[in-house]
Design a protein around this motif. Structure first.
Motif, PDB file in Angstrom:
ATOM      1  N   LEU A  59       4.263   0.848  55.887  1.00  0.00           N
ATOM      2  CA  LEU A  59       3.200   0.932  55.597  1.00  0.00           C
ATOM      3  C   LEU A  59       3.431   1.615  53.613  1.00  0.00           C
ATOM      4  N   LEU A  60       4.333   2.115  53.907  1.00  0.00           N
ATOM      5  CA  LEU A  60       4.064   3.298  52.695  1.00  0.00           C
ATOM      6  C   LEU A  60       4.431   2.584  51.511  1.00  0.00           C
ATOM      7  N   GLU A  61       5.961   1.563  52.425  1.00  0.00           N
ATOM      8  CA  GLU A  61       5.558   0.397  50.527  1.00  0.00           C
ATOM      9  C   GLU A  61       4.606  -0.175  50.030  1.00  0.00           C
ATOM     10  N   LYS A  62       4.081  -0.077  50.818  1.00  0.00           N
ATOM     11  CA  LYS A  62       2.083  -0.727  50.118  1.00  0.00           C
ATOM     12  C   LYS A  62       1.072  -0.298  50.218  1.00  0.00           C
ATOM     13  N   CYS A  63       1.470   1.230  50.142  1.00  0.00           N
ATOM     14  CA  CYS A  63       0.472   1.888  49.488  1.00  0.00           C
ATOM     15  C   CYS A  63       0.718   1.613  47.549  1.00  0.00           C
ATOM     16  N   HIS A  64      -0.436   2.694  47.111  1.00  0.00           N
ATOM     17  CA  HIS A  64      -0.290   2.558  45.929  1.00  0.00           C
ATOM     18  C   HIS A  64       0.231   3.982  45.009  1.00  0.00           C
ATOM     19  N   PRO A  65       1.545   3.287  43.982  1.00  0.00           N
ATOM     20  CA  PRO A  65       2.794   4.377  43.668  1.00  0.00           C
ATOM     21  C   PRO A  65       0.947   5.832  42.667  1.00  0.00           C
ATOM     22  N   LEU A  66      -0.034   5.231  42.696  1.00  0.00           N
ATOM     23  CA  LEU A  66      -0.945   6.251  42.047  1.00  0.00           C
ATOM     24  C   LEU A  66      -1.001   7.232  42.917  1.00  0.00           C
ATOM     25  N   GLY A  67      -1.208   7.047  43.992  1.00  0.00           N
ATOM     26  CA  GLY A  67      -2.184   7.779  45.368  1.00  0.00           C
ATOM     27  C   GLY A  67      -0.935   8.173  46.464  1.00  0.00           C
ATOM     28  N   MET A  68       0.263   8.450  45.298  1.00  0.00           N
ATOM     29  CA  MET A  68       1.234   9.049  47.211  1.00  0.00           C
ATOM     30  C   MET A  68       1.607  10.579  46.594  1.00  0.00           C
ATOM     31  N   PHE A  69       1.749  11.187  47.455  1.00  0.00           N
ATOM     32  CA  PHE A  69       1.793  12.578  47.414  1.00  0.00           C
ATOM     33  C   PHE A  69       2.986  12.756  49.137  1.00  0.00           C
ATOM     34  N   ASP A  70       3.389  14.528  48.131  1.00  0.00           N
ATOM     35  CA  ASP A  70       5.238  14.570  49.314  1.00  0.00           C
ATOM     36  C   ASP A  70       5.018  14.547  50.700  1.00  0.00           C
ATOM     37  N   SER A  71       3.867  14.730  51.176  1.00  0.00           N
ATOM     38  CA  SER A  71       3.925  14.909  52.603  1.00  0.00           C
ATOM     39  C   SER A  71       3.286  13.650  53.220  1.00  0.00           C
ATOM     40  N   ILE A  72       3.269  12.436  52.796  1.00  0.00           N
ATOM     41  CA  ILE A  72       2.022  11.476  53.045  1.00  0.00           C
ATOM     42  C   ILE A  72       2.611  10.179  54.905  1.00  0.00           C
ATOM     43  N   ALA A  73       4.081  10.735  54.937  1.00  0.00           N
ATOM     44  CA  ALA A  73       4.645  10.431  55.762  1.00  0.00           C
ATOM     45  C   ALA A  73       4.024  10.609  57.215  1.00  0.00           C
ATOM     46  N   THR A  74       3.449  11.963  56.851  1.00  0.00           N
ATOM     47  CA  THR A  74       3.371  12.519  58.244  1.00  0.00           C
ATOM     48  C   THR A  74       2.197  12.178  58.115  1.00  0.00           C
ATOM     49  N   LEU A  75       1.400  12.000  57.791  1.00  0.00           N
ATOM     50  CA  LEU A  75       0.112  11.103  58.171  1.00  0.00           C
ATOM     51  C   LEU A  75       0.190  10.733  59.259  1.00  0.00           C
ATOM     52  N   ALA A  76       1.367   9.934  59.752  1.00  0.00           N
ATOM     53  CA  ALA A  76       1.679   9.228  61.303  1.00  0.00           C
ATOM     54  C   ALA A  76       1.027   9.821  62.512  1.00  0.00           C
ATOM     55  N   VAL A  77       1.357  11.120  62.346  1.00  0.00           N
ATOM     56  CA  VAL A  77       1.706  11.436  63.838  1.00  0.00           C
ATOM     57  C   VAL A  77       0.163  12.313  63.706  1.00  0.00           C
ATOM     58  N   ALA A  78      -0.479  12.606  62.912  1.00  0.00           N
ATOM     59  CA  ALA A  78      -1.856  12.495  63.216  1.00  0.00           C
ATOM     60  C   ALA A  78      -2.293  11.700  64.510  1.00  0.00           C
ATOM     61  N   GLN A  79      -3.267  12.571  65.644  1.00  0.00           N
ATOM     62  CA  GLN A  79      -3.877  11.667  66.546  1.00  0.00           C
ATOM     63  C   GLN A  79      -5.647  11.721  66.243  1.00  0.00           C
ATOM     64  N   ASN A  80      -6.056  13.419  65.570  1.00  0.00           N
ATOM     65  CA  ASN A  80      -7.314  13.076  65.156  1.00  0.00           C
ATOM     66  C   ASN A  80      -7.746  13.898  63.765  1.00  0.00           C
ATOM     67  N   MET A  81      -9.131  13.507  63.303  1.00  0.00           N
ATOM     68  CA  MET A  81      -8.853  14.035  61.731  1.00  0.00           C
ATOM     69  C   MET A  81      -8.397  15.468  61.831  1.00  0.00           C
ATOM     70  N   ARG A  82      -9.010  16.344  62.780  1.00  0.00           N
ATOM     71  CA  ARG A  82      -9.191  17.849  62.170  1.00  0.00           C
ATOM     72  C   ARG A  82      -7.459  17.370  62.676  1.00  0.00           C
ATOM     73  N   GLU A  83      -6.142  17.431  63.210  1.00  0.00           N
ATOM     74  CA  GLU A  83      -4.820  17.699  62.813  1.00  0.00           C
ATOM     75  C   GLU A  83      -4.207  16.746  61.611  1.00  0.00           C
ATOM     76  N   LEU A  84      -5.246  16.132  61.097  1.00  0.00           N
ATOM     77  CA  LEU A  84      -4.642  14.923  59.926  1.00  0.00           C
ATOM     78  C   LEU A  84      -5.082  15.736  57.986  1.00  0.00           C
ATOM     79  N   TYR A  85      -5.868  17.015  58.901  1.00  0.00           N
ATOM     80  CA  TYR A  85      -5.972  17.995  57.904  1.00  0.00           C
ATOM     81  C   TYR A  85      -5.380  18.819  58.293  1.00  0.00           C
ATOM     82  N   ARG A  86      -5.101  19.851  59.505  1.00  0.00           N
ATOM     83  CA  ARG A  86      -4.254  20.145  59.094  1.00  0.00           C
ATOM     84  C   ARG A  86      -3.021  20.715  59.387  1.00  0.00           C
ATOM     85  N   LEU A  87      -2.035  19.743  59.786  1.00  0.00           N
ATOM     86  CA  LEU A  87      -1.000  18.980  59.676  1.00  0.00           C
ATOM     87  C   LEU A  87      -0.036  18.517  57.991  1.00  0.00           C
TER      88      LEU A  87
END
Lengths: 351, 221
Positions: free
Chosen positions: A125-153
């Motif tokens: 998935l990371l290979e398909k991301c747009h390079p202008l939209g990358m940020f440091d913790s983007i890979a951590t998005l994969a662990v979130a189960q809901n939007m609250r966690e997405l935001y918090r983590l």
């Protein structure tokens, strides 16, 4: 004070405005597109592009080429130019340039979350991301189960954090919620960008207001057309429209209850700037609507370069390059699929 | 020659009937061949249209929104299944496997009901048939009892079909371009055409085999 930018703009922004105007002159012309439209294979396209500014990015690509490779390499050029401008920019131009990338960030977040929901590998998935939209913790998005966690983590430390206030729920992430999240984030981003440009004032505010209002209106039309026949309710649809633009608020009320393309047309034809767009397409047809909107957008973006001493030229350049990359993608697809007669269905000439 | 004349004079209708029968088989074979070639051409243009519509959708929505990386890898029930019926009765020359497709099957509480859509008219050459299911994914849960109810006459309502189509497209998002939906319909049509081609090919090969056999018998006699 509007009208006096000429006195002070060049102190901090003169170099970069000159750079972006130089980049603009490197955009492909009608004769370049005519040559590209006559190519028989993707290698022919590569050969023609080698004579343009895309040459260095494509020259080392082995044959056979793929259309996605052409798009990726052309995007790399845009990324390099953007990064050069960003590292040279001072405030408030640097913030303005960063705002341009938040849309890509939203797309990348949604890509990672959707891919994770479908049990795809994060690296893929990371290979398909747009390079202008990358940020440091983007890979951590994969662990979130809901939007609250997405935001918090993850997202609390990113520029997208302020846009999440309307999205935070404990609902599990599913396809519908992700789609609503995508459009809600983008709505909040556009409104924030609009407010930021208003604060900048001057020619930047005037030109960017027009460009962003057009973007908001186009989004509203696309959301309406794409949601026809889906489970999205009228209220949910209405909530996804931005709170500015020519269509706000009465046009939005009518679009929210539209059930087919002809009703959308009836709404849009009440607004003179959009009459010309819908005049190009016949009743019941939505195929050429994208092209008509892109043509109108390109016209407005080119007009931004007619005035000096404002930041809208940077936004306009980025969007024009995106359009150019879209054109190259379309031409490559038509050539690869042996559908050259359909090339002019979607190519939008910039000059 | 005289014998032939005596035979024809004693049984003029029989030889004529054989020739008519042979002519009929030749015509059937040629008809099948013509239909087969027409269907192949139609399939080719439908697939071209489908891929073009996917490219249009990618142009409209963006490359990141329509990408193979978004396809769902979770184990799930098959939306469409393919059935093969092979005749085991009679001589090999009479065997004519037939193919059918069940589109947009829905599963409720471990049971599945199929809306079986016969794509083409199948010539049933035998009374006994062996039904073989080929699903594209792990459909059966071994811990639950599964009960397959095949109802040849039932059909899934349009709204259910629309719902199933939206569900399968939802991997790319809920709000997708009309071009992507058009591409889905094109590929669905292509799938129907493939099954029809398989059936026509089966009947064509069967007609050819019968014709060949008849001509061999005629040569031997």
């Amino acid at each position: 004070m509007y009208g006096f930018e000429a006195l002070t703009f060049n102190i901090h922004g003169g170099y970069l405005e000159a750079i972006v105007r130089g980049h603009r002159s490197g955009l492909l012309t009608a004769s370049d597109y005519n040559n590209l439209c006559q190519c028989e294979t993707l290698d022919d396209i590569k050969m023609h592009l080698s004579a343009t500014e895309y040459g260095p990015y494509l020259q080392n690509e082995p044959s056979p080429l793929h259309t996605t490779t052409v798009v990726e390499k052309c995007t790399l050029k845009l990324v390099d130019e953007y990064k050069h401008m960003l590292c040279q920019a001072t405030e408030p131009l640097s913030t303005f340039l960063e705002y341009i990338t938040y849309g890509y960030m939203i797309d990348n977040v949604v890509l990672i979350v959707t891919g994770t929901l479908h049990e795809r590998d994060v690296q893929e998935l990371l290979e398909k991301c747009h390079p202008l939209g990358m940020f440091d913790s983007i890979a951590t998005l994969a662990v979130a189960q809901n939007m609250r966690e997405l935001y918090r983590l993850v997202l609390v430390d990113t520029p997208l954090a302020p846009y999440f206030s309307e999205c935070i729920t404990s609902e599990d992430l599913d396809d519908m919620n992700i789609e609503i999240m995508r459009n809600t984030l983008y709505k909040a981003y556009l409104e924030d960008f609009y407010n930021f440009c208003q604060k900048l004032g001057g020619a930047t505010s005037e030109i960017m207001s027009d460009l962003l209002a057009f973007e908001a209106d186009r989004r509203a039309v696309n959301i309406t057309i794409n949601s026809i026949g889906t489970e999205l309710t009228r209220d949910d649809r209405r909530k996804l429209y931005s709170n500015f633009g020519l269509l706000y608020p009465y046009g939005h009320e009518e679009l929210a209850i539209s059930e087919d393309i002809d009703q959308v047309r009836a709404v849009m034809e009440k607004y003179p700037p959009y009459q010309s767009i819908f005049a190009k397409i016949s009743y019941g047809e939505s195929q050429m609507l994208d092209k008509a909107f892109y043509e109108e957008e390109v016209k407005r973006l080119c007009l931004a370069f007619e005035q000096q001493f404002h930041y809208a030229v940077f936004f306009a350049y980025m969007r024009l390059r995106e359009q150019e990359i879209r054109n190259l993608m379309w031409i490559s697809e038509c050539v690869a699929q042996n559908q050259k007669s359909r090339i002019h269905d979607s190519v939008v000439f910039i000059f | 020659m005289e014998e032939d004349d005596r035979c024809s004079s004693s049984n003029p209708g029989g030889i004529g009937q054989e020739e008519e029968d042979e002519d009929g088989k030749v015509l059937r074979f040629l008809d099948s061949l013509d239909t087969y070639l027409t269907l192949l051409d139609s399939l080719s243009s439908t697939l071209r249209q489908g891929w073009f519509e996917v490219a249009s959708a990618r142009h409209s929505m963006g490359s990141s929104r329509i990408s193979s990386v978004l396809l769902d890898q979770k184990v799930q029930s098959a939306a469409t299944t393919f059935q093969v019926r092979k005749s085991i009765h009679g001589s090999p020359s009479e065997s004519c496997p037939s193919f059918a497709i069940s589109k947009w099957a829905s599963s409720r509480d471990g049971k599945c009901s199929f809306g079986e859509l016969e794509v083409s008219h199948v010539r049933k050459t035998s009374k006994n048939s062996e039904l073989r299911h080929r699903g594209s994914s792990n459909f059966y849960d071994t811990t639950e009892e599964h009960d397959l109810t095949i109802n040849a006459s039932s059909s899934i309502s349009d709204s259910n079909v629309h719902q199933e189509r939206s569900k399968s497209l939802s991997v790319f998002g809920t709000l997708v371009s009309p071009r992507l939906r058009a591409a889905q319909v094109s590929f669905e049509t292509a799938l129907d055409a493939i099954v029809e081609i398989a059936n026509i090919r089966s009947s064509m090969l069967s007609a050819f085999t019968q014709l060949q056999q008849q001509m061999k018998e005629k040569d031997l006699s």
